[in-house]
Design an enzyme around this catalytic site. Structure first.
Site, PDB file in Angstrom:
ATOM      1  CG  HIS A   1       5.896   8.019   6.346  1.00  0.00           C
ATOM      2  ND1 HIS A   1       4.789   7.823   7.140  1.00  0.00           N
ATOM      3  CD2 HIS A   1       6.289   6.786   5.962  1.00  0.00           C
ATOM      4  CE1 HIS A   1       4.545   6.523   7.239  1.00  0.00           C
ATOM      5  NE2 HIS A   1       5.447   5.880   6.519  1.00  0.00           N
TER       6      HIS A   1
ATOM      7  NE  ARG B   1      18.009  -3.050  18.805  1.00  0.00           N
ATOM      8  CZ  ARG B   1      19.094  -2.595  19.426  1.00  0.00           C
ATOM      9  NH1 ARG B   1      20.109  -2.163  18.709  1.00  0.00           N
ATOM     10  NH2 ARG B   1      19.160  -2.554  20.738  1.00  0.00           N
TER      11      ARG B   1
ATOM     12  CD  GLU C   1       3.415  -0.763   7.668  1.00  0.00           C
ATOM     13  OE1 GLU C   1       3.627  -0.667   8.893  1.00  0.00           O
ATOM     14  OE2 GLU C   1       3.519   0.203   6.884  1.00  0.00           O
ATOM     15  CD  GLU C   2       2.674   3.261   5.592  1.00  0.00           C
ATOM     16  OE1 GLU C   2       2.491   3.775   6.710  1.00  0.00           O
ATOM     17  OE2 GLU C   2       3.795   3.164   5.077  1.00  0.00           O
TER      18      GLU C   2
ATOM     19  CG  ASP D   1      -0.228  -0.139   2.532  1.00  0.00           C
ATOM     20  OD1 ASP D   1       0.785  -0.873   2.575  1.00  0.00           O
ATOM     21  OD2 ASP D   1      -0.657   0.473   3.522  1.00  0.00           O
TER      22      ASP D   1
END
Length: 396
Positions: free
Chosen positions: A368, A182, A141-142, A83
């Site tokens: 973004h 990580r 996802e957003e 998306d």
């Protein structure tokens, strides 16, 4: 360099131009969360053109399929989100968004095209691995509640159940040609906080006649900062930020109410519950003590994202073998949130970063933002590395 690594790199080079065009097509035609109908159809068409005809929909705009190796074995999953964001693109590029006010400003076009590249590469290498690879092209996802949570409810982690899941995300802070990992907790949980402070409006020159929701809202915001500075365990990273205050129209009229929107993020589920309750308690008590009231709505968001330590270690070592030790960096904690976190609370997961920065080309904007873009050579790195990580995990 092993024969397998050389083979994957050769295929990545061979397919690069095709995947580049796929990325540019997706970038030009972005769709918002839960609206990715054309994107899903495009993914299905491309998979068919690769000879992969078993893809099917899930949650309307999600696409998934399984690729089988030479023998039965364990199952792993690879995920990309598809998306876009409600941002107007400011880049002057031939593949600029055609949909006004919608942009792939978080790199999901890169994730999708990369995973298509991985599918094409691995479809040529089924004799090199045993087991099953489940591909997940995930919507939304957003936007809360997150496509991952919906896909999980609809059975994406069943029939077959993956033993591990791998996700890749662009990182404009890391130069192209490098990747970051990580182990353990990596990204924060994220909850949306909505406060409606109610008072009694009136003329600004007559304070004895009104209950000022602006003054109440100000006191609430200041007091809530103590949740992080004085109540939280300092060993647990936490952020409480308010990004929107709306109330009143002119300087001499006190409104009846003020709305405050914010976000709370942390890395501990128990503390998350305590902090959210503190937000409610402090907000309502302050408003009441000042003669008003406060309605509190918490929109529960994504949990914190945790990278399985053993699985991440295997991926780090494989990435070093594929890219060279100097091109694999260690990431710091990241206070942003990702709905990939939902998967990591169900199966061992690894969510890593793909470098996309190129200062010489002026490609430095963050995600973004209206000017976000990537050094497109990252596509070659992205699809090749993920293909190798998948085979390495199946053959481990």
């Amino acid at each position: 360099m092993s024969d397998l690594i050389q083979k994957i790199k050769s295929l990545s080079d061979a397919y690069f131009e095709e995947i580049l065009e796929i990325r540019r097509h997706i970038h030009s035609n972005p769709e918002l969360s839960f609206q990715e109908h054309n994107t899903a159809s495009f993914i299905e068409e491309k998979l068919k053109s690769f000879g992969l005809k078993d893809a099917h929909r899930i949650a309307e705009t999600g696409v998934t399929f399984c690729l089988e190796g030479k023998k039965p074995g364990k199952t792993i999953a690879l995920r990309a989100d598809i998306d876009a964001l409600p941002i107007t693109e400011a880049n002057d590029v031939p593949y600029k968004s055609k949909n006004e006010g919608v942009m792939h400003a978080c790199g999901h076009d890169v994730h999708t095209s990369n995973l298509l590249g991985v599918a094409k590469i691995l479809s040529q290498l089924t004799d090199k691995f045993e087991g099953t690879i489940k591909f997940i092209f995930q919507p939304a996802e957003e936007k809360s509640p997150g496509g991952a949570s919906i896909l999980i409810k609809e059975g994406i982690l069943e029939n077959p159940t993956p033993e591990t899941i791998l996700g890749q995300h662009v990182m404009p802070l890391i130069p192209e040609g490098k990747v970051g990992f990580r182990s353990g907790k990596y990204m924060a949980s994220a909850d949306e906080v909505y406060l409606t402070v109610k008072g009694k409006g009136g003329h600004a020159a007559m304070p004895e006649t009104f209950v000022d929701p602006i003054a109440i809202a100000s006191q609430i915001i200041v007091s809530l900062q103590q949740i992080v500075s004085r109540i939280a365990n300092p060993k647990i990273p936490s952020v409480l930020s308010f990004g929107k205050i709306a109330g009143g129209n002119v300087n001499n009229v006190i409104p009846d109410e003020v709305k405050i929107d914010g976000t709370f993020r942390t890395f501990d589920e128990d503390w998350r519950k305590v902090a959210l309750q503190k937000i409610k308690d402090i907000s309502t008590s302050i408003a009441s003590s000042m003669g008003g009231s406060c309605e509190v709505h918490i929109a529960s968001g994504y949990p914190f994202l945790v990278n399985d330590e053993a699985y991440t270690k295997r991926n780090v070592e494989a990435a070093k073998a594929y890219m060279g030790e100097e091109n694999v960096v260690e990431l710091d904690l990241w206070m942003a949130a990702e709905d990939f976190a939902f998967y990591t609370h169900q199966v061992p997961g690894c969510f890593y970063r793909l470098g996309t920065r190129n200062e010489a080309k002026g490609i430095t904007s963050g995600v973004h933002t209206p000017t976000f873009n990537i050094d497109e050579n990252a596509l070659k790195t992205g699809m090749g590395l993920m293909a190798y990580l998948a085979i390495n995990e199946l053959n481990n």
